[in-house]
Design a protein around this motif. Structure first.
Motif, mmCIF file in Angstrom:
data_model
loop_
_atom_site.group_PDB
_atom_site.id
_atom_site.type_symbol
_atom_site.label_atom_id
_atom_site.label_comp_id
_atom_site.label_asym_id
_atom_site.label_seq_id
_atom_site.Cartn_x
_atom_site.Cartn_y
_atom_site.Cartn_z
ATOM 1 N N SER A 175 0.816 -1.209 0.000
ATOM 2 C CA SER A 175 0.000 0.000 0.000
ATOM 3 C C SER A 175 0.852 1.263 0.000
ATOM 4 C CB SER A 175 -0.921 0.017 1.227
ATOM 5 O OG SER A 175 -1.823 -1.067 1.192
ATOM 6 N N MET A 176 2.165 1.083 0.173
ATOM 7 C CA MET A 176 3.045 2.250 0.303
ATOM 8 C C MET A 176 3.973 2.455 -0.877
ATOM 9 S SD MET A 176 4.214 1.829 4.251
ATOM 10 C CE MET A 176 3.083 2.112 5.595
ATOM 11 N N THR A 177 4.258 1.409 -1.616
ATOM 12 C CA THR A 177 5.254 1.510 -2.677
ATOM 13 C C THR A 177 4.850 2.519 -3.742
ATOM 14 O OG1 THR A 177 4.240 -0.421 -3.722
ATOM 15 C CG2 THR A 177 6.161 -0.801 -2.315
ATOM 16 N N GLY A 178 3.557 2.567 -4.052
ATOM 17 C CA GLY A 178 3.093 3.523 -5.051
ATOM 18 C C GLY A 178 3.299 4.958 -4.613
ATOM 19 N N LEU A 179 3.066 5.223 -3.334
ATOM 20 C CA LEU A 179 3.255 6.571 -2.809
ATOM 21 C C LEU A 179 4.726 6.963 -2.822
ATOM 22 C CD1 LEU A 179 2.272 9.138 -1.424
ATOM 23 C CD2 LEU A 179 2.273 7.894 0.754
ATOM 24 N N ILE A 180 5.578 6.046 -2.435
ATOM 25 C CA ILE A 180 7.018 6.326 -2.445
ATOM 26 C C ILE A 180 7.495 6.615 -3.861
ATOM 27 C CG2 ILE A 180 9.302 5.340 -1.991
ATOM 28 C CD1 ILE A 180 8.036 3.764 0.309
ATOM 29 N N SER A 181 6.993 5.834 -4.823
ATOM 30 C CA SER A 181 7.370 6.047 -6.219
ATOM 31 C C SER A 181 6.830 7.366 -6.749
ATOM 32 C CB SER A 181 6.854 4.895 -7.086
ATOM 33 O OG SER A 181 7.406 3.661 -6.675
ATOM 34 N N ALA A 182 5.626 7.740 -6.327
ATOM 35 C CA ALA A 182 5.012 8.975 -6.817
ATOM 36 C C ALA A 182 5.851 10.190 -6.491
ATOM 37 C CB ALA A 182 3.609 9.128 -6.228
ATOM 38 N N ALA A 183 6.543 10.147 -5.359
ATOM 39 C CA ALA A 183 7.341 11.303 -4.944
ATOM 40 C C ALA A 183 8.450 11.607 -5.934
ATOM 41 C CB ALA A 183 7.918 11.056 -3.558
ATOM 42 N N ALA A 184 8.944 10.578 -6.622
ATOM 43 C CA ALA A 184 10.056 10.785 -7.562
ATOM 44 C C ALA A 184 9.667 11.715 -8.704
ATOM 45 C CB ALA A 184 10.522 9.438 -8.110
ATOM 46 N N HIS A 185 8.381 11.776 -9.039
ATOM 47 C CA HIS A 185 7.937 12.643 -10.133
ATOM 48 C C HIS A 185 8.159 14.117 -9.819
ATOM 49 C CE1 HIS A 185 6.187 9.409 -12.407
ATOM 50 N NE2 HIS A 185 5.351 9.077 -11.447
ATOM 51 N N PHE A 186 8.294 14.455 -8.549
ATOM 52 C CA PHE A 186 8.305 15.861 -8.148
ATOM 53 C C PHE A 186 9.676 16.355 -7.694
ATOM 54 C CE2 PHE A 186 4.070 14.169 -7.696
ATOM 55 C CZ PHE A 186 3.272 15.145 -8.270
ATOM 56 N N THR A 187 10.727 15.607 -8.025
ATOM 57 C CA THR A 187 12.068 15.998 -7.590
ATOM 58 C C THR A 187 12.952 16.516 -8.721
ATOM 59 O OG1 THR A 187 12.825 13.698 -7.805
ATOM 60 C CG2 THR A 187 12.035 14.421 -5.625
ATOM 61 N N THR A 188 12.588 16.219 -9.978
ATOM 62 C CA THR A 188 13.345 16.745 -11.119
ATOM 63 C C THR A 188 12.377 17.249 -12.171
ATOM 64 O OG1 THR A 188 13.438 14.687 -12.397
ATOM 65 C CG2 THR A 188 15.166 15.037 -10.728
ATOM 66 N N VAL A 189 12.793 18.247 -12.928
ATOM 67 C CA VAL A 189 11.923 18.794 -13.961
ATOM 68 C C VAL A 189 11.660 17.769 -15.047
ATOM 69 C CG1 VAL A 189 13.815 19.823 -15.300
ATOM 70 C CG2 VAL A 189 11.507 20.795 -15.421
ATOM 71 N N GLU A 190 12.652 16.903 -15.325
ATOM 72 C CA GLU A 190 12.471 15.885 -16.358
ATOM 73 C C GLU A 190 11.369 14.897 -15.979
ATOM 74 O OE1 GLU A 190 16.413 17.693 -16.622
ATOM 75 O OE2 GLU A 190 15.395 16.607 -14.986
ATOM 76 N N SER A 191 11.400 14.436 -14.736
ATOM 77 C CA SER A 191 10.402 13.453 -14.310
ATOM 78 C C SER A 191 9.014 14.074 -14.220
ATOM 79 C CB SER A 191 10.802 12.831 -12.967
ATOM 80 O OG SER A 191 10.967 13.819 -11.973
ATOM 81 N N LEU A 192 8.938 15.334 -13.814
ATOM 82 C CA LEU A 192 7.629 15.974 -13.716
ATOM 83 C C LEU A 192 7.055 16.232 -15.111
ATOM 84 C CD1 LEU A 192 5.434 17.094 -11.945
ATOM 85 C CD2 LEU A 192 6.646 19.276 -11.841
ATOM 86 N N GLU A 193 7.898 16.663 -16.048
ATOM 87 C CA GLU A 193 7.417 16.875 -17.416
ATOM 88 C C GLU A 193 7.009 15.556 -18.070
ATOM 89 O OE1 GLU A 193 10.665 19.056 -19.154
ATOM 90 O OE2 GLU A 193 9.619 20.969 -18.861
ATOM 91 N N ALA A 194 7.710 14.473 -17.725
ATOM 92 C CA ALA A 194 7.321 13.160 -18.235
ATOM 93 C C ALA A 194 5.951 12.765 -17.693
ATOM 94 C CB ALA A 194 8.371 12.122 -17.854
#
Length: 560
Positions: free
Chosen positions: A88-107
């Protein structure tokens, strides 16, 4: 505890949210985070394409050099108080990675994303901030939070601990049933359930007055000891506090900022006002005191702020505050009176500060002369409850004037902000008279009388919807030459309040019909109607204004 939580976090209280997990998250944002009832809706983005993000909230910097914090929420509203595991937690932990670099957020944004989530990312200007190095340079932090009605199992607890060890203290927070249940219980039926609390302090660090069982002890206590007290996390330590935890405001942000300036900790004792704790009994020992059945009746905000700072490893041994411990054994009424009287110094807000200034005093005099049966209230006054006649408070007047005469309903919903310097000067300008206030109040009364014509869904957030209707009525009045005279000459219009109400009836019904059009159109198109957010958006309100004017023109044509 699960049954109580399920009773409090229900669809009936959700104002249009459809998913159970969103309902739990809304309850959390209101009751734990402390967001305004209406504002809380804005940050929920739960949907089929939310990419593991059920809510997104940007905490402002708590001090001049402090970073903003992006909080990524995920909610698990279980059907029973079942165990919650690592999956129940792995998805939340992974979601945070989208918001740490401009490349991942734009992706992330290049794929399928909930419109609400996309809007929040744009609202917080995250792409620009990441591109400017806000995250890498420490101006923007990210943390994650899981809100669940289940109970973490051992593996899940270990994952939280290891994640915080890898990232930083407080990076991953979890509110499961063990934390939410007691909090729900405290909100529903307050009672002192905390364990005894301990305050390490030597005899020369405290003053004892009176005799047992009703002594008063003033002690110097370290914040790092206060955060160990039972009942902070679930707020049961504040059962007898008449204010509990206040919602986020400027004072709270300033307090957070002061606590995080560690170089000032040695002087904190000098400028903090202190705390008050009532208890059944005090045990005084050589190097500590123990309070039995305690409750913090004044200082809840400081206690919670210390806990927030402790979670971020910001406290030091030097930070101390004075705590007044009062024994109230056998005197429950005394405990209540201490709570009431130690909290009567309500925070001075912008409305209080303008009460004696010229524009407000001018209106007081104007009402006394021209509307003697109406009392214009410039600040809270308990004696007015027994006063004969009608009372119009100036914070109500500010909202109504702002919506009708300043034509800014998106600002009007921000009640206290209306008394800040520039807004107050704009709203209560020199041309505003008591007649203007009486006129906009009459619009409000007629809108109230037509409430049944408004879709039931919109009535769940009536204060917000009512402000939109009042604005639209004002816009309809402006669109008609005859009705416009009511706004231009309120003294004449308010000379006959019965006739005025009759003139306002059709514009009010047109406004209600316009909202029904919107509701029906959304239903036909199977669109989610996020009116709680949309009714505070300038573009949406301007569109509603145009539609209301068109509807009024059509109705006038048909009558002709």
């Amino acid at each position: 505890m699960y049954d109580l939580l399920a009773k409090l976090a229900t669809l009936d209280e959700a104002g249009g949210l459809a998913k159970e997990r969103s309902v739990l998250l809304l309850w959390f944002l209101r009751n734990v985070v402390g967001l305004d009832d209406l504002d809380a809706y804005e940050f929920i983005c739960d949907g089929d394409d939310d990419n593991g993000v059920d809510a997104l909230y940007l905490e402002p910097a708590s001090g001049e050099d402090a970073p903003e914090t992006l909080v990524i929420y995920q909610s698990k509203y279980t059907e029973a108080p079942t165990n919650v595991g690592v999956t129940s937690m792995t998805g939340l932990i992974s979601a945070a990675a989208h918001f740490t670099t401009v490349e991942s957020l734009e992706a992330l944004l290049s794929g399928r994303v909930e419109d609400k989530l996309r809007h929040l990312i744009q609202r917080f200007d995250l792409v620009r901030k990441l591109r400017a190095g806000a995250y890498t340079e420490g101006r923007l932090r990210v943390r994650i939070a899981l809100i669940t009605s289940g109970v973490l199992n051992g593996s899940a607890k270990r994952l939280v601990a290891s994640t915080n060890a890898t990232q930083r203290p407080g990076y991953f927070t979890v509110h499961d049933l063990n934390r939410l249940g007691p909090l729900a219980q405290a909100v529903a039926t307050p009672a002192i359930t905390t364990a005894d609390i301990e305050a390490p302090c030597s005899a020369d660090e405290r003053i004892v007055l009176g005799t047992a069982p009703n002594r008063v002890v003033m002690a110097s206590v370290r914040a790092i000891d206060i955060v160990q007290w039972d009942g902070i996390d679930n707020r049961t330590l504040f059962e007898l506090n008449v204010r509990r935890e206040v919602r986020r405001n400027r004072v709270r942000d300033q307090l957070d900022g002061a606590i995080r300036r560690q170089h000032e900790h040695k002087d904190f004792l000098a400028f903090h006002n202190g705390m008050t704790v009532v208890c059944d009994e005090l045990v005084l020992e050589e190097d500590r005191l123990v309070a039995k059945k305690p409750s913090v009746v004044n200082g809840a905000q400081s206690t919670i702020a210390f806990a927030r700072a402790d979670a971020d490893a910001e406290l030091t041994n030097e930070l101390r505050v004075f705590v007044k411990f009062v024994e109230v054994a056998g005197r429950p009424q005394l405990a209540k009176e201490i709570s009431w009287r130690s909290n009567t110094q309500s925070a001075v807000n912008a409305r209080n500060l303008v009460a004696l200034r010229g524009p407000q005093q001018k209106l007081v005099s104007d009402f006394a002369v021209n509307f003697p049966t109406i009392t214009y209230e410039t600040r809270p006054d308990a004696t007015l409850s027994a006063a004969a006649g009608k009372v119009i408070s100036n914070d109500d007047a500010a909202q109504l004037l702002c919506a009708v005469y300043n034509e800014q309903p998106w600002l009007a919903v921000k009640r206290l902000a209306l008394f800040e310097s520039e807004n107050h000067a704009m709203i209560f300008n020199e041309s505003i008279t008591a007649a203007h206030v009486v006129l906009v109040d009459a619009i409000k009364q007629v809108v109230e009388s037509e409430k049944a014509r408004v879709p039931q869904a919109y009535r769940k957030s009536w204060q917000l919807t009512r402000m939109v209707l009042i604005y639209m009525v004002g816009q309809v009045l402006r669109s008609d030459e005859k009705l416009r005279r009511l706004l231009l000459d309120p003294a004449t219009a308010t000379a006959d309040l019965v006739a005025l109400a009759a003139s306002l009836r059709q514009p009010s019904r047109i406004a209600a019909a316009t909202l029904k059009q919107r509701y029906d159109q959304r239903a036909r198109d199977s669109q989610v109607d996020e009116f709680n957010v949309d009714f505070k958006r300038q573009d949406v309100l301007l569109e509603l204004r145009s539609r209301a004017r068109d509807n009024f023109s059509l109705a006038a044509t048909l009558e002709d």
